[in-house]
Structures are given as C-alpha cells and as structure tokens.
Design an enzyme around this catalytic site. Structure first.
Site, mmCIF file in Angstrom:
data_model
loop_
_atom_site.group_PDB
_atom_site.id
_atom_site.type_symbol
_atom_site.label_atom_id
_atom_site.label_comp_id
_atom_site.label_asym_id
_atom_site.label_seq_id
_atom_site.Cartn_x
_atom_site.Cartn_y
_atom_site.Cartn_z
ATOM 1 N N HIS B 59 57.180 -55.215 -43.570
ATOM 2 C CA HIS B 59 56.646 -56.128 -42.566
ATOM 3 C C HIS B 59 56.970 -55.668 -41.145
ATOM 4 C CE1 HIS B 59 55.474 -60.606 -42.184
ATOM 5 N NE2 HIS B 59 55.175 -59.977 -41.069
ATOM 6 N N HIS B 61 55.333 -54.965 -37.241
ATOM 7 C CA HIS B 61 54.218 -55.032 -36.286
ATOM 8 C C HIS B 61 54.368 -53.864 -35.323
ATOM 9 C CE1 HIS B 61 52.794 -58.979 -37.623
ATOM 10 N NE2 HIS B 61 54.069 -59.286 -37.775
ATOM 11 N N ASP B 304 59.863 -58.197 -40.191
ATOM 12 C CA ASP B 304 58.913 -58.884 -39.303
ATOM 13 C C ASP B 304 59.167 -58.456 -37.849
ATOM 14 O OD1 ASP B 304 56.834 -60.393 -38.377
ATOM 15 O OD2 ASP B 304 57.706 -62.346 -38.893
ATOM 16 N N HIS B 308 57.424 -57.760 -28.166
ATOM 17 C CA HIS B 308 56.624 -58.413 -27.120
ATOM 18 C C HIS B 308 57.144 -57.974 -25.760
ATOM 19 C CE1 HIS B 308 54.273 -61.072 -29.622
ATOM 20 N NE2 HIS B 308 55.355 -61.438 -30.283
ATOM 21 N N GLY B 323 58.096 -64.117 -32.139
ATOM 22 C CA GLY B 323 58.419 -62.802 -32.693
ATOM 23 C C GLY B 323 59.653 -62.202 -32.058
#
Lengths: 316, 427
Positions: B59, B61, B304, B308, B323
């Site tokens: 997971h 991003h 996860d 940002h 996040g």
C-alpha cells in the site's frame, strides 16, 4: 494571557478575571466619552473569513474605545480570492506590525494553526462548531448581572437546539459549568454530537419537561440547511417541539430569563416576539458584547503599565 | 564482483542461523559460517543484525503521475529502499488513474528507471475509480497486474462490487477494498469519538468501515472470489475478519503502522499531520489490531505511505488532505508498538504481503542458495529518532517526528545490488 481561544484554555481563573474586568469596562462605557488611551499604539486586525455583524462590530468598537488601531480584513476583497493561503495571509499581515488577530473561520482549530505563524495574540471570534469564547463570556456576564450575584451555583441553564453544530453551545457548556451552573441540553438526538456521555451535562429531548425547572433558557439558532441534511424532518416539526412559543414562555418561572446569541430565526426557534418576553436578556447580550471584548483585548494586549490608563480620558 | 553480508543472523527455512551470505548476479550464491571476501567484493557489515527477506509494501502512494510535487516514483522508491522494502505496490489513485495499460506501463517503467525497488502497479477496479463501470480487469491482468483496488475510496455500489468479484474469480487476481461507506463519512475529519464531539468536527464512525467489511465478506461467500482488506482500523473489523477466516473464506487483511501506534487524541492539536483515512482510532482498537496481527487474523503490515506537500497539510484541519508518510518509519514503528520475533516480522512485512501481491516467486522468500537476492539487513534493537530532514521522501508529513523508535534498517539489497548501505541510499 497571550491568547483567548477557548474556555478551557482560559480556565476558571481566567474566566473570573475577565468577568471582573468587564465591570471596569462597563464603567468606561457609561462615561460621556467612552474612550480611554489604554491600548494606544496597539494594532488589532479583524480577520473574518466568515460573515459576522455583531461580533465583528463589537470587537472593532471595543478596540476603538481602548484607543487601539484597527484593521479589517474581509475575505471578499482580499487576496484570499486570488488563492493566497491562510499562512501567507497571516504572515503578510504580521509583517505590517500587528499585536492581535481577532479571527473567525468556518473551520475548527484555525486559531491554533494561526498561532504557529505569528507572534501576535489570537482572539477566537468563532472557529467552526468548536469555540466562541467571547460569546460565552458575554453570556456569563449577562447572567451574573441579571441575577445580581457572581456565583452561578445551583442555577439551571437549559440550552436548546442545534448543539451539534454550535460553537456557542460548546463554549457556554464549559463556561456555565465552571461557574457552578447545572447545564441541560435539549435537542433531538440528531442535533446532539455523538459520545456526549462524558460531558458535564444533563440531556433531554423534551423542552416541555425541563421548562418549569429552568432558570436560564438559552435558545440556539437553527439553520434551515439542517433540514436538507436530513437531521430534522422539517422546520415546522422542529419549531413545534423545540421552539419557544407563547405557551411555553408562559410556563417559565417568573424569575427565568431567556437568551439567544443571534441572529434569531423568527418562526423557527423563536415563535414568541422577544419584545413580549418580560425577562429577555437578548438586548443585554448585545450591549454587553462591547464591554466583554474590551476586557479581552485589554487582558491580551496590556502589560501592567497600561492598567492606570483605564482611569484616564481621551481628550478629543 | 559480489556482495558479502558478514556477521548476520540469517532467517532461513530452518530458522535463524549465524551465517555469512554471498550474492552474485542477483542471486544468493553461498551461505556459510565464514565467507572470506575477495578483492573488489562489496562487504556489508552486519554484526548483531538480521538478514530478512526484503519488505513488501502492499500500500504505497507514489503520486506519479499527477502529484509529482509531493512524491515521484523515484523519491518514493528511495524512501522504500531506506525502509528495507524491495517491492512497493503502487496505489492506483494517480492522475490519470491506473486503469489502463499505458498508465500501468508508465508506472512500471519509472520504477525500473529508478532501480531502487520493484514498483508493482495495482489496477483500478472501476474506470477512473468512479465506482460505475468495471475497469478492463482481464486485459490488465494479462499485462501482469495482480492486485486491483479503488483505494482512496471504496467501491460503494454492492452490485458493481459483486460483478467485479464474479468477473475476477477466474483471473487469478486479488481485489483489495478500501472499506468506507462514504455516506456515513461525509466531511469526516477524524474518528467519531468524544474528542471529535468536543472539537466540533464531523466524525468517521467505525461502522462505516465495518459495514463494508461485512458486505464484502458476504460477497466473497457468494462469489468465491478472493478479497483483501486494506488498512483495517477498528476492533469490529478484526472480529469480522477473524470469523470469516475461521469459516474458510479466501480473505486477507492488512494494518498500517500508524493504526498500531497512534490514537485519536492526537487530533486535539488540530495538526493535520495526524489526519489520515481511515482515521486514527481508540486505544481499544489498537489493542484489537495488535491481537489480530499476532493471531494471524491480519496477514500483513502495509504503510499507506501518503505524501502531501506542506502547503496542503497547512490547510485548516477539515480541508487538509488525509495521509501520512510511512515507508521509512514502518519497521521502527511496528517493532516499538508490537514486540515480535524476526520470524514473525518477516511473515507480516515480507512473506505474507508478497503472497497477497502475487510476488512470491521473487520477494518475501527466506534466504537460500539460488534464490533472488531481495533482502534487507536490519538491527532490531537499534534506537533512533525520526528527523524529517533525513527522509528521502519528497514530503515531510510524518507523524513520528521526535519519536524514539526501536528497529532500524542498515542495508537493502535489491536484485543483488546494494541500494542502501548503512542507511544511505546508493542511487
């Protein structure tokens, strides 16, 4: 006190100090020329990201009566519309040399965020559904004045309406409780926040059941969008169950007082004309707003030396 | 020229052994008590450390394509390698979304270019993650995609989810669900709890996760399809998955390091670093998640990792995106929160996630001669402080600043190449 952001941060000591200091400010406001040089040389900025009439005007009036310079920032004419960030806005205004920000924002927590980006004091004039400490100060002061004593021990305060979305309710629950009052919340379950089990309050879903034992009836504004969100079936049903009607007003104790933070929704939570209520404090709340906000500004900005200046007059 | 790892405890099929390891041409070529390095060999000192299969993150991003100002496949790969990972499953909520072959191939190619870890693109379940029409699951599966998800949001429509499960059953792929009934989480900022009520912010109730976990367990029963639950966060979800596994359903689940270690009270600061989706929950949820991890209800740790940029995290709490970073702190956070043996750690960080992602032929394998050298060398007792300035990620939104963590990655070997040496990325 550096900031005034929540009742919890003020604590009981701060709350009592500000209420006492409000008496001094009220005395100034009764003078023929209600203006003192106490905050000469200080600059206060109203940073309002959300509409407001009474709060903004009462802060600005308060600042002027203490001889502070005032600046007003309103979102509609600012660089925020050009995409300027909250941080850049705060830092830019700070660079101009300001001593206090009076902040209103639709998001909870903004007064705490802003404090990271400026050395100026932060006064919370309402952050989302979180806190509105000066309103609670106004309300406590107004109740103390009405009942003629300082302690609210044993007083039954009933707050009616949209508790879930109300910063006024959150600040008032904390403040009234600190002063010894017993607070009862009256609302349909959908307008109460979840997990209120740990709050120092009683909960009721029937206004009629608590009217007779209420000393202070505090009506909250109900926004019509709550109907669109499916939190209440319709405004009429809400008004029938939780509105202050003539019949309900007559069932109040003769000594009970009625309050509302404004602006009122007539025909929704207020069916009765407040002018017909013998014990309405609604106009008092507005009138006391200026004195309370003078006390807050003075507490946040004055540093000892200025205290005597409250006795002086400003000669025009 | 080969790589020699000397002085380590190596996790092998027959348990933990004190062995030196030699790596040649991407493979483990020798394991014995004492290997004498030849001139020109890269020698990794590993006294007191463990050699584990490289970690596999189900997971991640990576934000590329679309949000390269917060992370790129290269910077995210570097963060992964520093965290001991040799494979990262790239979540599909990029712009454009990973729902077509060109995007999948782009992500893979950028991963190869960075050359720090294997970047494994996941595919979307529905076109554009919009939840309306099925993405070309078979076409993507034929191009090597093994795991599909609309992560960022859950597939809301039960009819679409049923069709996805029926359609995918014979494709040998795994569907992974972000469990969130979005009608119950409108505007939600944090866990629905006494804190959220005091703060006057909308809460994200546990029920919103558990309803979808329950729905998908029932759909797995109905369709026979495999389902993987992403980032479980509530005690109720752990209970549902435990019961479903007892009933023999083909279900797997993951938990993040932050859901094992941080609680909802941190949001009282209004610091959006702690805003994450699903939100940080209660201490009781943490206990249930730990129990689920240790009893096998939860198969894998997944980060996860969600970078940002600062300006987005500086928005008011209700507007800031959810996040937090995870790759570089995962090992330390997990070990500090849940005491585990090296064997347990390898299972939840490497072997199980490799199996779920369909990577077992090259990742998550215990060391043995002839096997691919995707390994990490970790000091399970080393203590360290998280310094955001030292992170390889392009963003700094870690919630673990200033925390003392136990467990540190010293070296990472990817396809036989030392990509991290003494904590320093080599590429």
């Amino acid at each position: 006190m550096k900031h005034c952001r929540s009742i919890d941060e003020l604590g009981k000591e701060g709350l009592l100090r500000l209420l006492d200091s409000t008496d001094q400010m009220a005395e100034i406001n009764r003078r023929p020329i209600p203006k003192v040089p106490a905050l000469r040389g200080k600059t206060v900025v109203s940073l309002f990201f959300e509409d407001s009439t009474r709060t903004r005007l009462s802060f600005e009036t308060a600042a002027k009566r203490l001889s502070a310079e005032t600046m007003t920032f309103s979102v509609s004419t600012s660089s925020v519309n050009k995409g300027e960030s909250l941080r850049d806005t705060v830092e830019t205004i700070t660079d101009m040399g300001v001593h206090a920000f009076v902040v209103r924002h639709k998001s909870a927590g903004v007064p705490w965020q802003i404090a990271q980006w400026t050395n100026a004091s932060i006064i919370n004039a309402g952050d989302g559904a979180h806190q509105h400490p000066t309103q609670a100060l106004v309300d406590c002061y107004t109740v103390r004045e009405a009942i003629g004593r300082h302690s609210l021990d044993g007083l039954n305060v009933t707050i009616v309406g949209d508790i879930k979305h109300s910063r006024v309710a959150r600040s008032n629950i904390a403040a009234f409780t600190m002063l010894g009052a017993r607070v009862t919340l009256v609302a349909p379950p959908t307008l109460l926040p979840p997990h209120t089990g740990q709050w120092p309050v009683q909960i009721s879903h029937s206004l009629d059941e608590v009217l007779a034992s209420t000393d202070v009836l505090y009506m909250l504004r109900l926004q019509s969008e709550r109907m669109d969100q499916g939190l209440i079936p319709h405004l009429g049903e809400y008004g029938n169950r939780f509105g202050l009607t003539d019949v309900r007003a007559q069932r109040l104790q003769s000594s009970a007082v009625v309050m509302h933070p404004g602006p009122m929704n007539r025909g929704v939570e207020m069916h009765v004309d407040p002018a017909d209520l013998p014990n309405s404090l609604i106009h008092k709340q507005v009138a006391n707003g200026v004195s309370v906000r003078m006390a807050v500004l003075f507490d946040v900005l004055a540093r000892g030396a200025e205290v005597n200046s409250l006795k002086e007059e400003v000669v025009a | 020229m080969s790589v020699v790892i000397s002085g380590a405890k190596v996790l092998t099929e027959s348990g933990e052994q004190r062995l030196d390891v030699r790596i040649d041409n991407e493979l483990i070529s020798e394991m014995s008590a004492n290997i004498t390095p030849s001139a020109g060999d890269v020698v990794l000192s590993a006294q007191g450390c463990h050699v584990l299969p490289g970690f596999v993150d189900l997971h991640t991003h990576l934000r590329e394509p679309g949000k390269e100002d917060s992370e790129t496949i290269e910077t995210g790969s570097r963060a992964g390698a520093k965290g001991g990972y040799t494979a990262l499953v790239a979540m599909p909520n990029t712009t454009p979304a990973q729902d077509s072959i060109p995007i999948i191939e782009f992500v893979r190619a950028q991963g190869l270019r960075a050359g720090l870890v294997e970047v494994v693109p996941s595919g979307c379940i529905t076109v554009g993650r919009a939840g309306v029409a099925l993405a070309p699951l078979a076409e993507l599966a034929r191009n090597g995609v093994k795991i599909f998800t609309d992560d960022g949001s859950g597939v809301q429509d039960p009819a679409i989810m049923r069709r996805a499960m029926e359609y995918s059953r014979e494709l040998g792929i795994t569907l992974a669900q972000h469990c969130e009934v979005s009608a119950l989480t409108a505007g939600a900022v944090m866990n629905e709890c006494s804190c959220s009520s005091e703060m006057g912010v909308p809460g994200w109730p546990a029920l919103a996760e558990e309803l979808m976990v329950h729905r998908d367990i029932e759909l797995a029963k109905l369709t026979g399809a495999r389902i993987h639950f992403l980032h479980l966060s509530t005690a109720g979800s752990v209970h549902l998955v435990r019961e479903a596994k007892k009933a023999g359903l083909p279900i797997t689940a993951e938990v993040t390091p932050h859901h094992l270690s941080l609680t909802e009270e941190l949001l009282k600061s209004f610091d959006s670093t702690f805003k994450v989706n699903p939100p940080l929950r209660s201490a009781a949820d943490i206990e249930a998640l730990k129990e689920g991890l240790l009893d096998g209800t939860i198969d894998a740790i997944a980060t996860d990792h969600a970078p940002h940029v600062k300006r987005d995290k500086e928005l008011p709490l209700d507007q800031a995106p959810p996040g937090m970073l995870g790759l570089e702190t995962a090992l330390g956070v997990v070990l500090s929160a849940v005491p585990m043996s090296a064997t347990q750690l390898a299972a939840v960080m490497s072997t199980n996630p490799a199996r779920i992602a369909g990577l077992s032929d090259r990742h998550g394998m215990l060391a043995a001669i002839g096997r691919p050298a995707n390994l990490c060398v970790v000091d399970l007792d080393a203590q360290w402080n998280v310094d955001p300035k030292q992170l390889a990620s392009k963003s700094t939104n870690t919630p673990f600043v200033g925390r003392m963590l136990r467990g540190k990655v010293r070296h990472t070997i990817f396809e036989g190449v030392v990509v991290v040496n003494e904590g320093v990325a080599q590429r």
